[in-house]
Design a protein around this motif. Structure first.
Motif, PDB file in Angstrom:
ATOM      1  N   ALA A   1      -1.740 -15.732  -6.588  1.00  0.00           N
ATOM      2  CA  ALA A   1      -3.023 -16.403  -6.785  1.00  0.00           C
ATOM      3  C   ALA A   1      -4.030 -15.421  -7.371  1.00  0.00           C
ATOM      4  O   ALA A   1      -4.203 -14.319  -6.851  1.00  0.00           O
ATOM      5  N   GLY A   2      -4.671 -15.833  -8.470  1.00  0.00           N
ATOM      6  CA  GLY A   2      -5.722 -15.024  -9.057  1.00  0.00           C
ATOM      7  C   GLY A   2      -5.192 -13.713  -9.609  1.00  0.00           C
ATOM      8  O   GLY A   2      -4.019 -13.569  -9.915  1.00  0.00           O
ATOM      9  N   SER A   3      -6.084 -12.742  -9.751  1.00  0.00           N
ATOM     10  CA  SER A   3      -5.689 -11.453 -10.269  1.00  0.00           C
ATOM     11  C   SER A   3      -5.590 -10.460  -9.123  1.00  0.00           C
ATOM     12  O   SER A   3      -6.589 -10.145  -8.480  1.00  0.00           O
ATOM     13  N   PRO A   4      -4.393 -10.003  -8.807  1.00  0.00           N
ATOM     14  CA  PRO A   4      -4.239  -9.126  -7.649  1.00  0.00           C
ATOM     15  C   PRO A   4      -4.557  -7.660  -7.935  1.00  0.00           C
ATOM     16  O   PRO A   4      -4.340  -6.821  -7.078  1.00  0.00           O
ATOM     17  N   THR A   5      -5.041  -7.344  -9.156  1.00  0.00           N
ATOM     18  CA  THR A   5      -5.189  -5.944  -9.525  1.00  0.00           C
ATOM     19  C   THR A   5      -6.123  -5.188  -8.588  1.00  0.00           C
ATOM     20  O   THR A   5      -5.790  -4.105  -8.116  1.00  0.00           O
ATOM     21  N   TRP A   6      -7.287  -5.787  -8.314  1.00  0.00           N
ATOM     22  CA  TRP A   6      -8.242  -5.086  -7.448  1.00  0.00           C
ATOM     23  C   TRP A   6      -7.647  -4.882  -6.071  1.00  0.00           C
ATOM     24  O   TRP A   6      -7.769  -3.811  -5.475  1.00  0.00           O
ATOM     25  N   LEU A   7      -6.987  -5.949  -5.578  1.00  0.00           N
ATOM     26  CA  LEU A   7      -6.344  -5.863  -4.271  1.00  0.00           C
ATOM     27  C   LEU A   7      -5.277  -4.768  -4.277  1.00  0.00           C
ATOM     28  O   LEU A   7      -5.176  -3.960  -3.344  1.00  0.00           O
ATOM     29  N   ALA A   8      -4.486  -4.732  -5.378  1.00  0.00           N
ATOM     30  CA  ALA A   8      -3.405  -3.755  -5.463  1.00  0.00           C
ATOM     31  C   ALA A   8      -3.953  -2.331  -5.402  1.00  0.00           C
ATOM     32  O   ALA A   8      -3.454  -1.493  -4.650  1.00  0.00           O
ATOM     33  N   PHE A   9      -4.996  -2.076  -6.175  1.00  0.00           N
ATOM     34  CA  PHE A   9      -5.570  -0.729  -6.177  1.00  0.00           C
ATOM     35  C   PHE A   9      -6.190  -0.392  -4.823  1.00  0.00           C
ATOM     36  O   PHE A   9      -6.005   0.708  -4.298  1.00  0.00           O
ATOM     37  N   GLY A  10      -6.920  -1.376  -4.286  1.00  0.00           N
ATOM     38  CA  GLY A  10      -7.566  -1.136  -3.000  1.00  0.00           C
ATOM     39  C   GLY A  10      -6.561  -0.841  -1.908  1.00  0.00           C
ATOM     40  O   GLY A  10      -6.696   0.139  -1.162  1.00  0.00           O
ATOM     41  N   LEU A  11      -5.521  -1.655  -1.855  1.00  0.00           N
ATOM     42  CA  LEU A  11      -4.510  -1.490  -0.817  1.00  0.00           C
ATOM     43  C   LEU A  11      -3.759  -0.174  -1.005  1.00  0.00           C
ATOM     44  O   LEU A  11      -3.463   0.525  -0.029  1.00  0.00           O
ATOM     45  N   ALA A  12      -3.470   0.156  -2.254  1.00  0.00           N
ATOM     46  CA  ALA A  12      -2.753   1.405  -2.535  1.00  0.00           C
ATOM     47  C   ALA A  12      -3.551   2.596  -2.005  1.00  0.00           C
ATOM     48  O   ALA A  12      -3.010   3.465  -1.314  1.00  0.00           O
ATOM     49  N   ILE A  13      -4.832   2.617  -2.313  1.00  0.00           N
ATOM     50  CA  ILE A  13      -5.660   3.750  -1.881  1.00  0.00           C
ATOM     51  C   ILE A  13      -5.758   3.780  -0.364  1.00  0.00           C
ATOM     52  O   ILE A  13      -5.629   4.834   0.277  1.00  0.00           O
ATOM     53  N   LEU A  14      -5.916   2.606   0.215  1.00  0.00           N
ATOM     54  CA  LEU A  14      -6.020   2.514   1.677  1.00  0.00           C
ATOM     55  C   LEU A  14      -4.757   3.048   2.348  1.00  0.00           C
ATOM     56  O   LEU A  14      -4.814   3.846   3.290  1.00  0.00           O
ATOM     57  N   LEU A  15      -3.607   2.618   1.839  1.00  0.00           N
ATOM     58  CA  LEU A  15      -2.342   3.070   2.427  1.00  0.00           C
ATOM     59  C   LEU A  15      -2.143   4.567   2.204  1.00  0.00           C
ATOM     60  O   LEU A  15      -1.625   5.273   3.075  1.00  0.00           O
ATOM     61  N   GLY A  16      -2.557   5.043   1.020  1.00  0.00           N
ATOM     62  CA  GLY A  16      -2.445   6.481   0.741  1.00  0.00           C
ATOM     63  C   GLY A  16      -3.245   7.290   1.741  1.00  0.00           C
ATOM     64  O   GLY A  16      -2.766   8.295   2.282  1.00  0.00           O
ATOM     65  N   VAL A  17      -4.463   6.830   2.018  1.00  0.00           N
ATOM     66  CA  VAL A  17      -5.311   7.510   2.997  1.00  0.00           C
ATOM     67  C   VAL A  17      -4.667   7.427   4.377  1.00  0.00           C
ATOM     68  O   VAL A  17      -4.582   8.428   5.111  1.00  0.00           O
ATOM     69  N   ALA A  18      -4.157   6.241   4.715  1.00  0.00           N
ATOM     70  CA  ALA A  18      -3.579   6.059   6.047  1.00  0.00           C
ATOM     71  C   ALA A  18      -2.375   6.973   6.249  1.00  0.00           C
ATOM     72  O   ALA A  18      -2.263   7.650   7.276  1.00  0.00           O
TER      73      ALA A  18
END
Lengths: 323, 354
Positions: free
Chosen positions: B89-106
């Motif tokens: 649904a929609g454009s997941p790009t922002w979500l993908a980048f956000g989640l990637a950075i979040l997981l990297g930090v975690a």
């Protein structure tokens, strides 16, 4: 590629782990009987003794010089390749064990004198980095020389006795006994000889040892050579049990370091205790479940132990009569 | 603040960012005149240079050694790939980048917490990070259902940053170049600011003498944890950018080759400078492109040898050499400003900084 894949083929003990977690192998419930348990115990002891042998070499170098030798796993790999190459040239297997240890030990001396020596004063991180570079260099060098494909070294003895329905390969028994014998020899060397006394003095307090007339530079070179030779010997010894590839050392250096982290440095006995924990858990978990998850859980255990005992489990009563 | 002070502040900010401006101009010219393949090479150099910057932040500025920086690279790449695949649904790009950075930090925090909180030997952190990267590589290779196993995930879509009323869809690899350049320069400027802030001076103090910094009341483990977290985020961002650029995510993204590559760039460019690793990344990636056809193993071997030599003989990289010369010239004109802790053994926190 790693001894677990060869040693542990059975999965039985821990059937409580949910099936869905397993990447490839569904857990099949196997009857837990004495024969299988005995076989697993044998596998674990065999894996632990080999790991202890490799970790011991790392331990000596780390304890003595506070040097992290990331290329230790590549010494193991070089030992295995030496065995393979010499066998190809028709040299006797048992002679090769000694030759591989000797060759890798000499290589260790050359490296210590040419590279590692320069880095003592700079703290352990630069040694770690330099040997990290060295490990990649050796790994790729071997890949260029012999290719990335796995080489197989035939076991000099085949077959073995069957006890309670399980076969115990004679060569694996022999590996275990040889590893234990060499470990015992190293322990005697360190705890019962004049060389060992000087070596332990250098470990505890290098400056005081130097002031008392110990040639610490020579001690460092010799210990580095001994550590390398142990890795080379272990590699040659384990070659028939593993597939010999340029990257095979990486597993071993990581595993050996986990041993060091769990056990802590100081006493030479700690290496054995750490190896028992890391190797034992890995073998058991692999048998019961899966090799990858075995490594993941080992890492989690080690990391949790670090929180509780940052300096290692077996620290405390250390060097005899000192501190 | 007087107008004069305001002007001089703006000027000094510009001076601090001079390398970013030069880099921007250079990249713009390159983008104007280069062929698509050259753009692809430089794009991947810029993206992977982010990983080198994360190594540099930890190693060069805070003195902590993460031997498996590729763990965050792979994590970011797989997160991007999986989000792009699963979210329709929609454009997941922002979500993908956000989640990637979040997981990297975690991931960085989980791995670093025991090491720094329990104050183990610094080498333990190095070894554990290496082990984490190796195990993630192995795990992705066997987890067929989620990650596609050793084949990895292919056909990863290019990012689409479109917002309502704003079309920012990347459709070709050439269009990726400005994105890579923008990300590299933005992270560079961010790190420049971070390393020159008060936090950066505390970081340098910890690097130079951890015990002294702790005695003076700085929370050493919290600062180190924060550094690891930032580095993990940057590494994951690099991965999230690399996955669509390469079009695939595969287990070797976690591998030692990517880690050592980042280290080589930092060692050659000079740890403790930010522009050095960036320039080294571009130069060495272009060189690699020439040499790869000759022998891939030979190239990696040469990198490793270069790394070893740099660690042994040029502890502060080639850029450090220039920085020494610049500092020499500078110190004849004026005395250098003191840092938070004036330790006897100062490292190149001045000079060719950025």
């Amino acid at each position: 590629m790693n001894f677990i894949g060869v040693v542990g083929q059975l999965r039985l003990l821990l059937s409580f782990v949910p099936d869905t977690l397993s990447p490839r192998h569904p857990v099949t419930l196997v009857d837990i009987n004495t024969g299988l348990l005995l076989k697993q115990l044998f596998n674990a002891v065999s894996a632990v003794s080999l790991l202890a042998l490799v970790a011991l070499g790392l331990f000596i170098v780390f304890g003595m010089m506070k040097v992290i030798n990331m290329a230790h796993g590549e010494f193991f790999m070089l030992g295995a390749y030496a065995m393979w190459q010499l066998l190809e040239r028709g040299v006797n297997f048992w002679v090769n064990l000694a030759l591989a240890a000797l060759a890798v030990g000499c290589f260790g001396i050359v490296l210590e004198r040419s590279i590692v020596r320069r880095l003592y004063a700079r703290g352990d991180l630069s040694t770690l980095l330099a040997t990290f570079g060295l490990s990649i260099l050796l790994q790729r060098g071997v890949a260029i020389a012999f290719g990335d494909r796995p080489q197989f070294v035939a076991s000099p003895i085949s077959g073995g006795p069957t006890i309670l329905g399980n076969t115990y390969p004679t060569y694996q028994v022999l590996v275990m006994l040889l590893a234990m014998a060499v470990i015992a020899a190293v322990l005697i060397l360190f705890l019962r000889t004049d060389f060992g006394l000087r070596a332990r003095a250098t470990i505890v307090n290098p400056r005081m040892a130097a002031a008392l007339g110990v040639d610490t530079a020579r001690m460092n070179a010799l210990s580095f050579a001994l550590g390398s030779a142990l890795a080379g010997f272990a590699g040659a010894l384990a070659a028939p049990l593993l597939s010999v590839v340029p990257t095979m050392g990486l597993d071993w250096v990581v595993r050996s370091f986990l041993v060091v982290i769990v056990a802590g440095v100081g006493s030479i006995w700690a290496a054995l205790g750490g190896a028992a924990i890391v190797g034992g858990w890995e073998t058991g978990f692999t048998a019961a479940y899966d090799a990858t998850y075995a490594q993941i859980t080992v890492l989690i255990i080690v990391w949790a132990l670090v929180l509780v005992r940052p300096r290692g489990l077996f620290t405390g009563r250390w060097r005899r009569g000192t501190r | 603040m007087t107008p004069h002070a305001g002007v001089s502040r703006v000027l000094s900010a510009f001076w601090a960012a001079r390398w970013a401006v030069l880099l921007l101009v250079g990249l713009a010219l390159y983008g104007r005149f280069s062929d698509p393949f050259g753009l692809f090479i430089v794009s991947s150099a810029l993206v992977l240079a982010l990983l080198a910057l994360s190594v540099d932040l930890q190693w060069g500025y805070a003195g902590i050694l993460n031997l498996g920086p590729a763990a965050s690279l792979g994590l970011g790449a797989y997160t991007y790939a999986l989000v792009q695949r699963k979210v329709t649904a929609g454009s997941p790009t922002w979500l993908a980048f956000g989640l990637a950075i979040l997981l990297g930090v975690a991931l960085a925090v989980i791995v670093a917490f025991p090491a720094f909180k329990a104050r183990t030997l610094p080498v333990y952190y190095a070894l554990i990070t290496l082990a984490v990267a190796l195990i993630l590589q192995r795990w992705t290779a066997v987890s067929y259902d989620l990650t596609g196993g050793s084949n990895g995930i292919t056909g990863i879509r290019l990012p689409d940053f479109s917002l309502p009323g704003l079309d920012l869809k990347v459709t070709t690899t050439e269009q990726f170049f400005p994105l890579a350049a923008g990300a590299a320069i933005a992270v560079y400027l961010g790190l420049l600011w971070l390393t020159r802030s008060r936090f950066g001076r505390v970081m340098a103090a910890i690097r130079d003498d951890e015990e002294k910094a702790a005695t003076l009341g700085y929370d050493v483990s919290a600062v180190k944890l924060a550094v690891a977290a930032v580095a993990g985020g940057i590494g994951a961002l690099a991965g999230a950018l690399y996955a669509p650029l390469a079009g695939t995510a595969h287990p070797s993204l976690f591998g030692i080759a990517f880690s050592i590559q980042a280290f080589v760039w930092v060692a050659v460019g000079g740890q403790g400078t930010l522009i050095g690793p960036l320039l080294a990344a571009i130069a060495l990636k272009l060189l690699e492109n020439r040499l790869r056809d000759v022998s891939a193993d030979g190239y990696v071997m040469a990198l490793a040898a270069l790394f070893m030599l740099a660690v042994i003989f040029l502890p502060r990289g080639i850029a450090g050499l220039f920085s020494d010369i610049a500092r020499e010239a500078k110190s004849r004109l004026a005395r250098p400003a003191p840092s938070v802790l004036s330790t006897g053994r100062e490292r190149p926190s001045e000079g060719l900084h950025g």
